[in-house]
Design a protein around this motif. Structure first.
Motif, PDB file in Angstrom:
ATOM      1  N   SER A  94       0.828  -1.210   0.000  1.00 42.71           N
ATOM      2  CA  SER A  94       0.000   0.000   0.000  1.00 42.71           C
ATOM      3  C   SER A  94       0.859   1.256   0.000  1.00 42.71           C
ATOM      4  O   SER A  94       0.445   2.309  -0.487  1.00 42.71           O
ATOM      5  CB  SER A  94      -0.918  -0.002   1.229  1.00 42.71           C
ATOM      6  N   SER A  95       2.086   1.142   0.523  1.00 42.72           N
ATOM      7  CA  SER A  95       3.006   2.278   0.581  1.00 42.72           C
ATOM      8  C   SER A  95       3.856   2.405  -0.684  1.00 42.72           C
ATOM      9  O   SER A  95       4.641   3.336  -0.814  1.00 42.72           O
ATOM     10  CB  SER A  95       3.924   2.130   1.795  1.00 42.72           C
ATOM     11  N   GLY A  96       3.737   1.434  -1.595  1.00 38.25           N
ATOM     12  CA  GLY A  96       4.535   1.438  -2.817  1.00 38.25           C
ATOM     13  C   GLY A  96       5.398   0.196  -2.911  1.00 38.25           C
ATOM     14  O   GLY A  96       5.205  -0.783  -2.188  1.00 38.25           O
ATOM     15  N   GLY A  97       6.379   0.239  -3.805  1.00 37.37           N
ATOM     16  CA  GLY A  97       7.241  -0.917  -4.016  1.00 37.37           C
ATOM     17  C   GLY A  97       8.092  -1.240  -2.793  1.00 37.37           C
ATOM     18  O   GLY A  97       8.458  -0.356  -2.007  1.00 37.37           O
ATOM     19  N   PHE A  98       8.402  -2.535  -2.637  1.00 39.51           N
ATOM     20  CA  PHE A  98       9.169  -3.003  -1.494  1.00 39.51           C
ATOM     21  C   PHE A  98      10.040  -4.150  -1.976  1.00 39.51           C
ATOM     22  O   PHE A  98       9.550  -5.217  -2.351  1.00 39.51           O
ATOM     23  CB  PHE A  98       8.218  -3.466  -0.381  1.00 39.51           C
ATOM     24  N   ARG A 127      -3.498 -18.502   6.600  1.00 37.60           N
ATOM     25  CA  ARG A 127      -4.838 -18.584   7.195  1.00 37.60           C
ATOM     26  C   ARG A 127      -5.532 -17.237   7.174  1.00 37.60           C
ATOM     27  O   ARG A 127      -6.765 -17.155   7.078  1.00 37.60           O
ATOM     28  CB  ARG A 127      -4.740 -19.112   8.632  1.00 37.60           C
ATOM     29  N   ARG A 128      -4.741 -16.153   7.247  1.00 38.56           N
ATOM     30  CA  ARG A 128      -5.314 -14.810   7.241  1.00 38.56           C
ATOM     31  C   ARG A 128      -5.500 -14.259   5.832  1.00 38.56           C
ATOM     32  O   ARG A 128      -5.956 -13.124   5.663  1.00 38.56           O
ATOM     33  CB  ARG A 128      -4.409 -13.875   8.045  1.00 38.56           C
ATOM     34  N   GLY A 129      -5.146 -15.068   4.815  1.00 36.23           N
ATOM     35  CA  GLY A 129      -5.418 -14.659   3.440  1.00 36.23           C
ATOM     36  C   GLY A 129      -4.227 -14.287   2.599  1.00 36.23           C
ATOM     37  O   GLY A 129      -4.385 -13.945   1.425  1.00 36.23           O
ATOM     38  N   SER A 130      -3.016 -14.353   3.156  1.00 32.22           N
ATOM     39  CA  SER A 130      -1.833 -14.027   2.363  1.00 32.22           C
ATOM     40  C   SER A 130      -1.615 -15.078   1.280  1.00 32.22           C
ATOM     41  O   SER A 130      -1.867 -16.269   1.489  1.00 32.22           O
ATOM     42  CB  SER A 130      -0.589 -13.948   3.255  1.00 32.22           C
ATOM     43  N   ALA A 176       3.250  -6.063   5.061  1.00 33.80           N
ATOM     44  CA  ALA A 176       2.010  -5.730   4.345  1.00 33.80           C
ATOM     45  C   ALA A 176       0.784  -5.790   5.252  1.00 33.80           C
ATOM     46  O   ALA A 176      -0.174  -5.021   5.071  1.00 33.80           O
ATOM     47  CB  ALA A 176       1.829  -6.674   3.166  1.00 33.80           C
ATOM     48  N   THR A 177       0.784  -6.693   6.219  1.00 34.04           N
ATOM     49  CA  THR A 177      -0.393  -6.888   7.081  1.00 34.04           C
ATOM     50  C   THR A 177      -0.299  -6.163   8.416  1.00 34.04           C
ATOM     51  O   THR A 177      -1.226  -6.228   9.224  1.00 34.04           O
ATOM     52  CB  THR A 177      -0.612  -8.391   7.345  1.00 34.04           C
TER      53      THR A 177
END
Length: 486
Positions: free
Chosen positions: A108-112, A132-135, A151-152
Motif C-alpha cells: 500500500s506504501s509502494g514498491g518493497f 490462514r489470514r489470506g496471504s 504488508a499486514t
C-alpha cells in the motif's frame, strides 16, 4: 553430472551475500561489481533491483554474477541511483527462479524490495498463520514472510510496519530493503549474520563483507550494530534506529573460520589475521613432529601459515589447485568420476614423497573430503599424514542461514575424535579447542554463561528459539510413535 570440486562440496555453505548502494548514478553496475566480490557466499543464483525515482526494475537469474550481470543490456535495464543485489545459496526454499532475490512486492506504501542473508527460524509457523489470514505466497523462501508481515501490519508508517514485522521473526537476518522512501539496512538483535556500511563519494553502501567495498573503491565506515536499522533517504540523509533494546550480541564465529574472505574485516577484526592466530593456537594445543605443514586449498592457507610460524615446521604447497576447471562435467562412469577429483586438486608428489606432513583444514563436516585428501597424500608417497583442524568438531546443525547436513550426517556427531581419525585413515587427528578458538579471536576463553559468539555448530548452544525445528522434531516423534502403534 557431479561436481569437480570435491573438497569444497564437503564444506558448510553460507546462504548468501547482499550489497546495496544509494545515491550513485551507476548504481546497478556498482552492485554487480560488489556481488562479484561476494560470489563465494552463494553461487546458485543472483539478482539486482534498482529504483529510478519512479519505478523499480529487477533482473534475477540462476548461476553466477558473471554471465548474467556483465552485459550492458542488463545493466541498462536497471536504471536509477539506488540498487540492491543478492547472491544465493539456498538453505530454505527450493532451487528455482521464484526464490531468487531481491524479492519484490507492491504494498500500500509502494514498491518493497528485500535482499536477505540469514534464516528465519519460525518462518514456517508464521507462513501458516499468514496463509490462514489470506496471504498468498509467490515463493517458498523464508524471506517472503517478512514482506507479508510488513504488508499486514496495522502500524501507520512504513518504518513502524517494518519494525513490527522484525519483532515477530526469530533467527538470523541481515537485510537490505528498498522502498520509495529510501534504503534500509538492518541486522538481527544478536548480529548473527554480518553487515557493514561504507561510502563511495557521496553514496552510502551496505554489504555482507568489506571486500566488496575494496572492489568498487569504497571506504569502509563501520559494521552495522546488532539490532540496528540504518535508513538512507533518497536525498542522502542517514539515520540510525535501535528498536530492540539491549541484547547480548552473538555474531557467527564461523565467519572467522571459513565463510568470509580472508581479505575482509568482520566485526572489526581482520579475517586473515584471525585465521593465522587460529593456526598458531592449533599448533600450541596440538603439536606433532613433521617435515612440512601443508594447507588444504584455499581455505586452510592462513591457518597453515600460523601453524607453521608457531611450530617452526616449514610451510609448503603440497596440494596444487587448478582454478580453470568448470564446476560440473559429464561423468560416464565410476572410474572417470574418481579421476575427475584430480582435475581440481593434485598432490605435489615431488615434495611429499617420503615426508611426514601436517595437513591443515578449516573443518570436517561429513568427513568425505578429509578421507580423499589423506588418500591423495598416501598415494603421493607421504610417510605420515597428520590432520589438524582449525575449528572444534562440528557436531550440530546450523539453523541461521548456513547449509548444514542433518546432524546424523555430521561425522563428529557419529564418532569421537579417535573414530574420526580411523575413518579418514590419518596417523593422527586433532582439533582446536573451543577455548582456543575464542583465544585466537582475542577472548580469554568461551564464557559459559554469556558466550561472545554464536558457536552452536560446535557446542549446540543455540542463541535463539528454534520454533520450526522444534515443531518438526515433535511431528517426527509423533509419526514414529504412530508407526509403532500400527
Amino acid at each position: 553430472m557431479i561436481t569437480t570440486n570435491p573438497f569444497d562440496d564437503d564444506k558448510l555453505r553460507e546462504e548468501c551475500g547482499i550489497f546495496g548502494i544509494s545515491g550513485a548514478e551507476t548504481a546497478s553496475a556498482i552492485v554487480a561489481l560488489g556481488l562479484h566480490a561476494l560470489q563465494h557466499r552463494g553461487q546458485e543464483a543472483a539478482g539486482i533491483t534498482s529504483w529510478d525515482g519512479h519505478d523499480f526494475h529487477t533482473h534475477r537469474a540462476m548461476g553466477h554474477v558473471a554471465g548474467n550481470f556483465d552485459r550492458d543490456d542488463v545493466i541498462r535495464a536497471l536504471p536509477g541511483d539506488a540498487a540492491c543485489g543478492h547472491v544465493r545459496y539456498s538453505t530454505t526454499g527450493e532451487t528455482s527462479l521464484r526464490n531468487v532475490q531481491p524479492l519484490y512486492a507492491e504494498l500500500s506504501s509502494g514498491g518493497f524490495a528485500v535482499a536477505h542473508n540469514g534464516n528465519i527460524s519460525n518462518a514456517m509457523k508464521l507462513r501458516r498463520e499468514l496463509i490462514r489470514r489470506g496471504s498468498i505466497f509467490q515463493s517458498t523462501s523464508d524471506t517472503e514472510v517478512i514482506i507479508h508481515l510488513v504488508a499486514t501490519s496495522t502500524y501507520r508508517t512504513l518504518l513502524d510496519k517494518f519494525i513490527d514485522a522484525l519483532k515477530q521473526v526469530e533467527g538470523a537476518y541481515s537485510l537490505i530493503v528498498m522502498t520509495p522512501e529510501g534504503m534500509i539496512a538492518c541486522r538481527d538483535p544478536l548480529g548473527i549474520r554480518p553487515l557493514v556500511m561504507g561510502k563511495l563519494g557521496d553514496s552510502i553502501i551496505f554489504a555482507s563483507e568489506t571486500v566488496a567495498f575494496d572492489v568498487v573503491g569504497a571506504d569502509y565506515i563501520r559494521s552495522i550494530e546488532p539490532g540496528e536499522l540504518v535508513i538512507v533517504t533518497h536525498d542522502g540523509q542517514v539515520r540510525s534506529h535501535r528498536p530492540f533494546g539491549d541484547v547480548h550480541p552473538r555474531p557467527c564465529i564461523f565467519e572467522h573460520v571459513y565463510f568470509s574472505r580472508p581479505d575482509s574485516i568482520v566485526d572489526g577484526s581482520s579475517v586473515y589475521s584471525v585465521r593465522k592466530a587460529i593456526g598458531a593456537q592449533l599448533a600450541i594445543e596440538n603439536p606433532v613432529e613433521a617435515d612440512y605443514v601443508i594447507p588444504v586449498p584455499d581455505s586452510g592457507v592462513p591457518a597453515a601459515i600460523g601453524y607453521a610460524q608457531q611450530s617452526g615446521i616449514p610451510f609448503e604447497l603440497g596440494i596444487i589447485r587448478s582454478h580453470y576447471i568448470g564446476r560440473t562435467f559429464i561423468q560416464p562412469g565410476d572410474k572417470v568420476r574418481h579421476l575427475g577429483v584430480k582435475l581440481k586438486h593434485n598432490a605435489n608428489r615431488a615434495l611429499i614423497d617420503g615426508k611426514r606432513i601436517v595437513l591443515i583444514d578449516d573443518s570436517i563436516v561429513r568427513g568425505t573430503t578429509s578421507l580423499k585428501i589423506v588418500q591423495m597424500m598416501r598415494e603421493a608417497g607421504a610417510a605420515e599424514v597428520h590432520m589438524r583442524i582449525a575449528s572444534p568438531p562440528t557436531r550440530h546443525s546450523c539453523f541461521y542461514g548456513v547449509d548444514t547436513p542433518e546432524r546424523t550426517k555430521l561425522l563428529a556427531h557419529r564418532l569421537d575424535v579417535g573414530g574420526m581419525q580411523d575413518f579418514i585413515h590419518a596417523d593422527s587427528l586433532s582439533f582446536i579447542s573451543i577455548d582456543g578458538l575464542y583465544k585466537a579471536l582475542g577472548e580469554a576463553k568461551r564464557a559459559d554463561i554469556r558466550p561472545q559468539y554464536c558457536d552452536a555448530c560446535f557446542t549446540g548452544d543455540y542463541p535463539t528459539t528454534l520454533t520450526d525445528q522444534d515443531e518438526a522434531v515433535v511431528q517426527n516423534q509423533l509419526e514414529l510413535l504412530a508407526e509403532r502403534v500400527v
